[in-house]
Design an enzyme around this catalytic site. Structure first.
Site, PDB file in Angstrom:
ATOM      1  N   GLU A 136      41.358  42.210  35.698  1.00  0.00           N
ATOM      2  CA  GLU A 136      40.049  42.825  35.974  1.00  0.00           C
ATOM      3  C   GLU A 136      39.476  43.510  34.747  1.00  0.00           C
ATOM      4  OE1 GLU A 136      41.406  41.777  39.874  1.00  0.00           O
ATOM      5  OE2 GLU A 136      42.436  42.772  38.225  1.00  0.00           O
ATOM      6  N   HIS A 151      43.113  46.321  50.628  1.00  0.00           N
ATOM      7  CA  HIS A 151      42.094  45.274  50.769  1.00  0.00           C
ATOM      8  C   HIS A 151      40.981  45.700  51.719  1.00  0.00           C
ATOM      9  CE1 HIS A 151      45.591  43.056  49.221  1.00  0.00           C
ATOM     10  NE2 HIS A 151      44.724  42.229  48.690  1.00  0.00           N
TER      11      HIS A 151
END
Lengths: 338, 334
Positions: free
Chosen positions: B70, B137
């Site tokens: 990321e 998540h």
């Protein structure tokens, strides 16, 4: 480093079969809609999980990744505990707060992962640092996939462990895929073990589908670490036989390549090796398989009988004391509460 | 929500996730500086299929499958933006934006201020709970970024806004953090205009007119607030619902006008309560609308815990129409 006893060779078989059967039951549960969230298989990678974890001693620490179900079985977790995790039951090691292999027990020497890949390396380097500072002889082992070696935390953790000569064994599980991304798009290195050179870390590459070879290499790495010779990066070359998770039909995988790796199935190979050594006939293994299947079915029944955690348990365990939900005074007043 | 879904499906139309896909597709068609990068965005088409079919249309140079990094994804986007491109970086799940926090908050957000070089990037990804994703998540990370000067933070609630806001985000000269609520991806749909349109960043909308109190919310909670308002209507309580759409900068004008009309404010968000965007909205209302207020400014939000995994715990954790209605009743009766 010693050699495996005949009993240990059979134990390796048992753990790999247990790994596979537990996952097969999990697939059934998934298809029945009983699994909460996703399911990530380790089909074809059982020898890597089992062979590496088997090289550790009591008192050592291991942190698994999502596909290292075999590793936590070797560390002593019962199938019922793993089923309860996937079923989000109150009896699961995480009490329903998290799923799959996200749990931990310092007593059992298992440190659970988080979903941010790579972050385990610095954490386990920290556990290994404590071994050095406390003059203790325990060793730490953790896993990293080919994909997650691209993360910054991996590099930082590897470097830290190498500089401090920490007793850390990093198992690089090269299963060729990170979700849909192949090894070739993950790095320009010829092998995963090449990564270790940048940190001055000792490394080796082994056939990750041959459980005895994996165990031998892992045992050597653990022994080195315990002797104070620093961290080790062990690349196990294997293959992810299923998609990233059960919802992924892996349309991006070459079918011929998949079939070729299917011929190198670690359980089949170990069965043949046991027969060749005269340790177990096909009939012996079939009986053992039957025992394992029955055990797993009993364990699953126990897990399925367990309730979900009480909803209010969601508030517990954030701090030493449970936080109350504060309602404005007037809202309590309006509802006649004191 | 379910009734609405069934009605919308009968009508056909575009889902929230398709709207995002269409916005990205159209911007890539009309501006060849726009490109996409992220994990599994190419061959796989994105974990949630936002970039489905794009690699076939635009090729691997404009739809880039990256390693799991990321920090590198956002860093590469920043560099490309400095060099004149318009990158759209995907976070596979918004939770993982934490890994790119440094690049976003320290490089992208401060670049124009320090050096005069703007960073026109979009960092987008699925946030929010309700899908049993567990602690890693399901998070709503908007408050971290709504606290960072130099960024813009957007979260659409409708398919129309998803498309219009993403197009505006791509065209914006500053870094835009774009959170898509994953619960909405395939659960809502509507007919979208055939002609080109955008929705301006920084403008809220009144999703429902009402006289008695203002429910100020955003994201998936807009639908829960509308359901609560429908429930309360039968009890004679008339709620206005304000959909913020942009969280940084906040549209004070629309918020204050609504509270000025109703005299009461209930703020709702799915994110946890302490330090959430609602705290900022509440403070602004008390600072600016004190003379109009006929009751305390209330908040309905998730409790201050990680997002729990087990379905009963998650249901307990998430705000919903019932919890909103309960607070609204108390506020209406104040």
């Amino acid at each position: 480093m010693g050699r495996l006893s005949d009993a240990q060779r059979l134990e390796l078989y048992r753990f790999m079969r247990l790994n596979r059967v537990v996952e097969e039951r999990l697939v059934n549960l998934y298809r029945q809609g009983k699994i909460v969230g996703g399911l990530y298989r380790s089909l074809g990678q059982e020898a890597t999980s089992v062979g590496t974890a088997f090289a550790l001693s009591p008192g050592d620490f291991l942190s698994p990744l999502i596909r290292n179900l075999g590793s936590v079985l070797v560390r002593g977790y019962a199938p019922r505990e793993l089923f309860a995790q996937y079923l989000a039951r109150a009896t699961s090691p995480s009490g329903g707060k998290d799923g799959n292999l996200h749990f931990a027990s310092v007593e059992r020497g298992v440190i659970g992962p988080i979903s941010m890949l790579g972050e385990l390396i610095p954490v386990m380097a920290g556990v290994a640092l404590a071994a050095k500072l406390r003059r203790e002889s325990f060793v730490c082992m953790t896993y990293i996939g080919d994909g997650a070696t691209s993360t910054g935390p991996f590099h930082e953790g590897m470097n830290f462990a190498a500089v401090r000569k920490l007793p850390l064994v990093v198992v690089g599980e090269n299963n060729h895929w990170a979700y849909s991304t192949p090894f070739s798009q993950q790095m320009a290195c010829a092998s995963l073990a090449d990564r270790a050179k940048a940190y001055g870390m000792a490394a080796a590459t082994v056939d990750g589908n041959d459980v005895e070879t994996v165990w031998e290499a892992a045992s050597e790495a653990v022994a080195r670490a315990r002797r104070g010779e620093g961290p080790f990066f062990l690349e196990a070359v294997t293959y992810r036989m299923k998609g990233h998770a059960e919802h992924d039909a892996q349309h991006y995988v070459d079918k011929a390549e998949l079939a070729a790796w299917g011929d190198r199935d670690p359980l089949e190979r170990w069965s043949r090796a046991l027969a060749a050594r005269g340790l177990a006939s096909a009939g012996d293994l079939a009986r053992l398989d039957g025992d394992i299947a029955r055990l797993v079915d009993q364990e699953l029944e126990i897990a399925e009988r367990a309730p979900f955690p009480p909803p209010e348990a969601a508030l517990e365990g954030v701090y030493g004391e449970a936080p109350g939900e504060s309602e404005p005074f007037f809202l309590r007043y309006a509802e006649g509460k004191r | 929500m379910l009734d609405r879904r069934r009605a919308d499906e009968a009508r056909g139309g575009t889902t929230y996730v398709e709207a995002l896909h269409d916005a990205l597709w159209e911007e890539m068609e009309t501006d060849d500086r726009v490109f996409v990068l992220g994990e599994d965005v190419g061959v796989y088409g994105g974990a949630f299929k936002v970039t489905d079919g794009m690699i076939e249309r635009f090729g691997p140079d404009r739809v880039i499958d990256t390693p799991i990094s990321e920090d590198a994804i956002v860093g590469a986007a920043i560099g490309a933006a400095i060099a004149g491109l318009r990158p759209v970086a995907e976070m596979q799940f918004a939770d993982f934006i934490s890994c790119a926090f440094d690049q976003i908050t320290n490089f992208a957000a401060k670049s124009r201020y320090r050096t005069g070089v703007g960073i026109p990037i979009v960092v987008r990804g699925p946030s929010g709970g309700g899908v049993h994703g567990g602690p890693f998540h399901s998070q709503n990370p908007e408050a971290y970024f709504a606290h960072t000067p130099g960024l813009k933070v957007v979260q659409p609630a409708t398919a129309y806004d998803a498309k219009g806001l993403l197009k505006s985000a791509i065209r914006d000269e500053d870094p835009v953090i774009f959170f898509e609520h994953k619960f909405l991806y395939r659960r809502i749909r509507e007919e979208l205009p055939r002609e080109e349109y955008t929705v301006p960043i920084g403008k809220a909308r009144v999703a429902r007119d009402g006289r008695d109190l203002s429910i100020v919310t955003y994201g998936a909670m807009v639908w829960e607030a509308l359901d609560a308002a429908a429930l309360l209507e039968s009890e004679g309580i008339d709620c206005e619902v304000v959909d913020l759409r942009t969280l940084l900068p906040l549209d004070d004008e629309t918020i204050f006008a609504s509270v000025g009309r109703t005299g009461k404010a209930l703020i709702v968000h799915e994110d946890t309560k302490t330090g959430g965007v609602g705290a900022e909205v509440s403070a602004r209302i008390t600072e600016h609308c004190f003379d109009s207020l006929d009751g305390p400014v209330l908040r309905v939000a998730a409790p201050d815990t990680p997002v729990p995994y087990a379905p009963p715990m998650e249901a307990f954790f998430l705000p919903n129409a019932e919890k909103i209605a309960r607070a609204a009743r108390a506020l209406a009766g104040y």
